[in-house]
Design an enzyme around this catalytic site. Sequence first.
Site, PDB file in Angstrom:
ATOM      1  N   ASN A  19       0.832  -1.212   0.000  1.00 20.95           N
ATOM      2  CA  ASN A  19       0.000   0.000   0.000  1.00 20.95           C
ATOM      3  C   ASN A  19       0.864   1.259   0.000  1.00 20.95           C
ATOM      4  OD1 ASN A  19      -3.022  -0.494   0.149  1.00 20.95           O
ATOM      5  ND2 ASN A  19      -2.232  -2.003   1.607  1.00 20.95           N
ATOM      6  N   MET A  97       0.511  -2.774  12.396  1.00 18.45           N
ATOM      7  CA  MET A  97      -0.144  -3.828  13.162  1.00 18.45           C
ATOM      8  C   MET A  97      -0.307  -3.519  14.656  1.00 18.45           C
ATOM      9  SD  MET A  97      -1.048  -5.779  10.827  1.00 18.45           S
ATOM     10  CE  MET A  97      -1.656  -7.228  11.686  1.00 18.45           C
ATOM     11  N   LEU A 100      -3.674   2.068  17.667  1.00 21.69           N
ATOM     12  CA  LEU A 100      -3.325   3.417  18.141  1.00 21.69           C
ATOM     13  C   LEU A 100      -4.519   3.988  18.893  1.00 21.69           C
ATOM     14  CD1 LEU A 100      -1.619   4.707  14.903  1.00 21.69           C
ATOM     15  CD2 LEU A 100      -0.470   4.213  17.075  1.00 21.69           C
ATOM     16  N   HIS A 116      -8.510  -1.165   5.467  1.00 19.58           N
ATOM     17  CA  HIS A 116      -8.855  -2.446   6.081  1.00 19.58           C
ATOM     18  C   HIS A 116      -9.351  -3.399   4.992  1.00 19.58           C
ATOM     19  CE1 HIS A 116     -10.094  -5.170   9.244  1.00 19.58           C
ATOM     20  NE2 HIS A 116     -11.194  -5.384   8.535  1.00 19.58           N
ATOM     21  N   ASP A 148     -10.466   6.028  14.734  1.00 24.99           N
ATOM     22  CA  ASP A 148     -10.948   6.585  16.003  1.00 24.99           C
ATOM     23  C   ASP A 148     -10.537   5.643  17.132  1.00 24.99           C
ATOM     24  OD1 ASP A 148     -12.693   4.473  15.918  1.00 24.99           O
ATOM     25  OD2 ASP A 148     -14.506   5.684  15.661  1.00 24.99           O
ATOM     26  N   VAL A 151     -11.684  -0.218  17.191  1.00 25.20           N
ATOM     27  CA  VAL A 151     -10.894  -0.998  16.244  1.00 25.20           C
ATOM     28  C   VAL A 151     -11.684  -1.083  14.933  1.00 25.20           C
ATOM     29  CG1 VAL A 151      -9.860  -3.250  15.758  1.00 25.20           C
ATOM     30  CG2 VAL A 151      -9.774  -2.319  18.072  1.00 25.20           C
ATOM     31  N   ASP A 152     -11.180  -0.414  13.894  1.00 30.59           N
ATOM     32  CA  ASP A 152     -11.804  -0.423  12.556  1.00 30.59           C
ATOM     33  C   ASP A 152     -13.214   0.174  12.565  1.00 30.59           C
ATOM     34  OD1 ASP A 152      -9.483  -1.754  11.689  1.00 30.59           O
ATOM     35  OD2 ASP A 152     -10.341  -3.704  12.143  1.00 30.59           O
ATOM     36  N   ALA A 180      -7.135  -4.405  -5.090  1.00 31.92           N
ATOM     37  CA  ALA A 180      -8.143  -3.336  -4.965  1.00 31.92           C
ATOM     38  C   ALA A 180      -7.635  -2.249  -4.016  1.00 31.92           C
ATOM     39  CB  ALA A 180      -9.456  -3.926  -4.462  1.00 31.92           C
ATOM     40  N   GLU A 181      -6.969  -2.669  -2.946  1.00 30.65           N
ATOM     41  CA  GLU A 181      -6.417  -1.689  -1.996  1.00 30.65           C
ATOM     42  C   GLU A 181      -5.445  -0.733  -2.684  1.00 30.65           C
ATOM     43  OE1 GLU A 181      -6.363  -4.145   2.224  1.00 30.65           O
ATOM     44  OE2 GLU A 181      -4.540  -4.056   1.049  1.00 30.65           O
TER      45      GLU A 181
HETATM   46  C1  GRF Z   1      -3.200  -4.765   3.883  1.00 26.58           C
HETATM   47  O1  GRF Z   1      -3.833  -5.893   3.380  1.00 26.58           O
HETATM   48  C2  GRF Z   1      -4.151  -3.901   4.676  1.00 26.58           C
HETATM   49  O2  GRF Z   1      -5.475  -4.141   4.374  1.00 26.58           O
HETATM   50  C3  GRF Z   1      -3.914  -4.271   6.102  1.00 26.58           C
HETATM   51  O3  GRF Z   1      -2.581  -4.689   6.161  1.00 26.58           O
HETATM   52  C4  GRF Z   1      -2.129  -5.132   4.884  1.00 26.58           C
HETATM   53  C5  GRF Z   1      -0.830  -4.423   4.609  1.00 26.58           C
HETATM   54  O4  GRF Z   1      -0.176  -4.875   3.489  1.00 26.58           O
HETATM   55  N1  GRF Z   1      -4.254  -3.163   6.959  1.00 26.58           N
HETATM   56  P1  GRF Z   1       1.054  -4.067   2.906  1.00 26.58           P
HETATM   57  O5  GRF Z   1       2.112  -3.987   3.978  1.00 26.58           O
HETATM   58  O6  GRF Z   1       0.565  -2.709   2.477  1.00 26.58           O
HETATM   59  O7  GRF Z   1       1.536  -4.873   1.741  1.00 26.58           O
END
Ligand code: GRF
Length: 210
Positions: A19, A97, A100, A116, A148, A151-152, A180-181
């Site tokens: 990402n 991970m 916060l 997410h 916020d 969590v999520d 998609a992300e």
């Molecule tokens: C992603 O799948 C995101 O949805 C989640 O953690 C993963 C991170 O992947 N929050 P990367 O480190 O961006 O490859």
Amino acid sequence: MNNEKKFRLGVLGSGKGSNFDAIAEGCAAGNVPAEIAIVVSDVADSGILQRARERGLRAEFIAPGKFRTKLDDDAERAFIEILENANVDLIVLAGFMRILKGEFLRVFANRVVNIHPSLLPAFPGLESWKQALDYGVKFTGCTVHFVDQGVDTGPIIAQQTVPVLAGDTPERLHERIQKAESELYPQAVGALARGEVQVQGRQTIWLSPR
Ligand code: GRF
């Protein structure tokens, strides 16, 4: 020459950094009108730090302290300080991970976003693609949201659906969600950098057509 101050991103991650890479590409291509001021990780040998260094960006490791799922007080203070000193306008969580809470979110109120791997509020927490497969939904996807105290649970900025296909394995589904992300997150961060997203309670309003 345009002397306007660029919108500054602080990216936090613990993992491989796909990402982060997508957002960095968006910045480099001019689709995201921002610069990545700093990348910070709680994992010294994470892919995200390596990828950031390869791009010539500032990349810092901060030890998370004694807990497994959150930062301890000293680590939280160190994260706040480094991000404040880097003058960031927005904090982008990209696979970070640690949960916060408290002081961090007070200092950066409404300035922290996350991606997410599900269509929230379905399947919060860990391994959401597995949760979706086990539950038997036909569509899942990904969600960009403000962070916020929960969590999520923060206001949703953008979502993209991903179909669950016959015979999907967790790995295959996760891979398609990650694709998609990498489209959705740069779009959302770009809109935030352009000041095109307003928050009203739980609603977010995009001032530009999507
Ligand atoms: C992603 O799948 C995101 O949805 C989640 O953690 C993963 C991170 O992947 N929050 P990367 O480190 O961006 O490859």
